[in-house]
Enzyme design. Structure first.
Site: not given
Ligand code: UDP
Ligand code: MG
Length: 141
Positions: A10, A50, A113, A116, A127
Protein backbone atom coordinates in the site's frame (compact mmCIF):
# COMPACT_ATOMS: atom_id res chain seq x y z
CA UNK A 1 -8.78 -25.19 -3.48
CA UNK A 2 -6.87 -22.39 -5.18
CA UNK A 3 -3.20 -22.00 -4.31
CA UNK A 4 -3.16 -18.33 -5.30
CA UNK A 5 -3.54 -15.13 -3.37
CA UNK A 6 -3.26 -11.45 -4.12
CA UNK A 7 -1.37 -8.70 -2.30
CA UNK A 8 -1.00 -4.95 -2.59
CA UNK A 9 1.90 -3.15 -0.99
CA UNK A 10 0.00 0.00 0.00
CA UNK A 11 1.01 3.68 -0.44
CA UNK A 12 2.40 4.11 3.09
CA UNK A 13 4.85 1.21 2.65
CA UNK A 14 5.85 2.31 -0.85
CA UNK A 15 6.50 5.84 0.47
CA UNK A 16 8.67 4.40 3.28
CA UNK A 17 10.87 2.64 0.70
CA UNK A 18 10.28 -0.81 2.20
CA UNK A 19 8.93 -2.53 -0.95
CA UNK A 20 12.11 -4.61 -1.26
CA UNK A 21 12.04 -5.68 2.40
CA UNK A 22 8.39 -6.72 2.14
CA UNK A 23 8.94 -8.69 -1.07
CA UNK A 24 11.94 -10.40 0.60
CA UNK A 25 9.69 -11.45 3.52
CA UNK A 26 7.08 -12.78 1.08
CA UNK A 27 9.66 -14.78 -0.89
CA UNK A 28 11.38 -16.09 2.26
CA UNK A 29 7.97 -17.34 3.42
CA UNK A 30 7.85 -19.52 0.30
CA UNK A 31 5.48 -17.56 -1.95
CA UNK A 32 6.21 -17.51 -5.68
CA UNK A 33 5.60 -14.20 -7.46
CA UNK A 34 3.30 -14.78 -10.46
CA UNK A 35 2.84 -11.12 -11.47
CA UNK A 36 3.81 -7.76 -10.02
CA UNK A 37 3.76 -4.08 -10.97
CA UNK A 38 4.54 -0.62 -9.58
CA UNK A 39 1.55 1.54 -10.41
CA UNK A 40 -1.15 3.98 -9.31
CA UNK A 41 -4.92 3.58 -9.38
CA UNK A 42 -7.77 6.05 -9.80
CA UNK A 43 -10.48 6.72 -7.21
CA UNK A 44 -12.94 4.83 -9.41
CA UNK A 45 -10.65 1.76 -9.43
CA UNK A 46 -9.98 1.96 -5.67
CA UNK A 47 -13.70 2.34 -5.01
CA UNK A 48 -14.44 -0.73 -7.10
CA UNK A 49 -11.65 -2.78 -5.52
CA UNK A 50 -12.99 -2.04 -2.02
CA UNK A 51 -16.70 -1.97 -3.01
CA UNK A 52 -17.47 -4.63 -0.37
CA UNK A 53 -16.73 -1.88 2.21
CA UNK A 54 -18.77 0.91 0.55
CA UNK A 55 -21.25 1.19 3.43
CA UNK A 56 -18.49 1.34 6.07
CA UNK A 57 -17.60 4.71 7.64
CA UNK A 58 -13.95 4.40 6.58
CA UNK A 59 -14.69 3.78 2.86
CA UNK A 60 -14.14 7.34 1.56
CA UNK A 61 -10.90 7.77 3.45
CA UNK A 62 -9.73 4.32 2.36
CA UNK A 63 -10.26 5.26 -1.30
CA UNK A 64 -8.37 8.55 -0.79
CA UNK A 65 -5.53 6.71 0.94
CA UNK A 66 -5.22 3.96 -1.70
CA UNK A 67 -4.97 6.62 -4.42
CA UNK A 68 -2.52 8.86 -2.52
CA UNK A 69 0.58 7.32 -4.07
CA UNK A 70 2.13 4.36 -5.83
CA UNK A 71 1.10 0.82 -4.95
CA UNK A 72 2.57 -2.60 -5.80
CA UNK A 73 -0.07 -5.24 -6.69
CA UNK A 74 1.31 -8.79 -6.61
CA UNK A 75 -0.17 -12.18 -7.62
CA UNK A 76 1.26 -14.97 -5.45
CA UNK A 77 1.28 -18.75 -5.29
CA UNK A 78 1.82 -21.15 -2.42
CA UNK A 79 -0.01 -24.13 -0.96
CA UNK A 80 -2.90 -22.80 1.17
CA UNK A 81 -1.91 -19.33 -0.07
CA UNK A 82 -4.80 -17.22 1.26
CA UNK A 83 -4.53 -18.43 4.86
CA UNK A 84 -0.71 -18.55 4.87
CA UNK A 85 -0.50 -15.00 3.53
CA UNK A 86 -2.98 -13.62 6.08
CA UNK A 87 -0.73 -15.16 8.78
CA UNK A 88 2.34 -13.49 7.28
CA UNK A 89 0.72 -10.03 7.18
CA UNK A 90 -1.02 -10.13 10.57
CA UNK A 91 -4.15 -8.42 11.92
CA UNK A 92 -5.74 -5.41 10.16
CA UNK A 93 -4.73 -3.14 13.05
CA UNK A 94 -0.89 -3.17 13.23
CA UNK A 95 -1.00 -2.62 17.01
CA UNK A 96 -2.87 -5.93 17.30
CA UNK A 97 -0.75 -7.82 14.74
CA UNK A 98 1.63 -10.56 15.92
CA UNK A 99 5.34 -9.80 16.26
CA UNK A 100 7.26 -10.36 13.03
CA UNK A 101 4.26 -9.85 10.74
CA UNK A 102 4.41 -7.38 7.85
CA UNK A 103 1.78 -5.11 9.38
CA UNK A 104 3.47 -5.14 12.80
CA UNK A 105 6.81 -4.27 11.25
CA UNK A 106 5.70 -1.72 8.66
CA UNK A 107 2.11 -0.59 9.35
CA UNK A 108 1.48 2.84 10.86
CA UNK A 109 -2.27 2.59 11.66
CA UNK A 110 -5.48 0.68 11.01
CA UNK A 111 -5.81 2.37 7.61
CA UNK A 112 -2.15 2.72 6.60
CA UNK A 113 -1.37 -0.91 7.40
CA UNK A 114 1.26 -1.48 4.70
CA UNK A 115 -0.28 -4.39 2.82
CA UNK A 116 -3.46 -6.02 1.49
CA UNK A 117 -4.09 -9.77 1.42
CA UNK A 118 -7.09 -11.58 -0.10
CA UNK A 119 -9.56 -13.10 2.35
CA UNK A 120 -10.80 -16.05 0.23
CA UNK A 121 -9.81 -18.16 -2.78
CA UNK A 122 -12.66 -16.65 -4.81
CA UNK A 123 -11.65 -13.07 -3.99
CA UNK A 124 -7.98 -13.88 -4.68
CA UNK A 125 -8.77 -14.89 -8.27
CA UNK A 126 -11.09 -11.89 -8.76
CA UNK A 127 -8.49 -9.48 -7.35
CA UNK A 128 -5.69 -10.92 -9.52
CA UNK A 129 -8.01 -10.44 -12.52
CA UNK A 130 -8.74 -6.87 -11.43
CA UNK A 131 -5.06 -5.89 -11.74
CA UNK A 132 -3.57 -8.32 -14.28
CA UNK A 133 -4.65 -9.70 -17.62
CA UNK A 134 -4.51 -13.49 -17.89
CA UNK A 135 -1.34 -13.51 -20.01
CA UNK A 136 0.54 -11.34 -17.48
CA UNK A 137 0.22 -14.01 -14.79
CA UNK A 138 3.01 -16.62 -14.81
CA UNK A 139 1.56 -20.05 -15.54
CA UNK A 140 -1.53 -18.68 -17.31
CA UNK A 141 0.08 -18.40 -20.78
N1 UDP B 1 -9.61 -0.09 7.25
C1 UDP B 1 -9.72 1.15 7.86
N2 UDP B 1 -10.42 1.25 9.04
C2 UDP B 1 -11.02 0.19 9.65
C3 UDP B 1 -10.90 -1.09 9.02
C4 UDP B 1 -10.19 -1.19 7.83
O1 UDP B 1 -9.21 2.14 7.34
O2 UDP B 1 -11.64 0.33 10.70
C5 UDP B 1 -8.86 -0.22 5.99
C6 UDP B 1 -7.52 -0.94 6.14
O3 UDP B 1 -6.59 -0.36 5.22
C7 UDP B 1 -7.88 -2.36 5.75
C8 UDP B 1 -8.89 -2.12 4.63
O4 UDP B 1 -9.64 -0.99 5.07
O5 UDP B 1 -6.74 -3.10 5.33
C9 UDP B 1 -9.83 -3.26 4.35
O6 UDP B 1 -10.47 -3.65 5.56
P1 UDP B 1 -10.65 -5.16 5.96
O7 UDP B 1 -11.59 -5.23 7.11
O8 UDP B 1 -10.99 -5.96 4.73
O9 UDP B 1 -9.20 -5.58 6.51
P2 UDP B 1 -8.06 -6.51 5.87
O10 UDP B 1 -8.76 -7.63 5.15
O11 UDP B 1 -7.23 -5.64 4.95
O12 UDP B 1 -7.27 -7.01 7.06
MG1 MG C 1 -10.25 -7.58 3.71
Amino acid sequence: MSNKTFAIIKPDAVAKNVVGEIIAMIQKAGFKVLAMKYTRITKVQAGEFYSVHKERPFYGELVDYMTSGAIVPIALEKENAVEEFRKLIGATDPTKADEGTVRKLFGTGIEANAIHGSDSDENALNEIGFFFSKSEVVGNQ
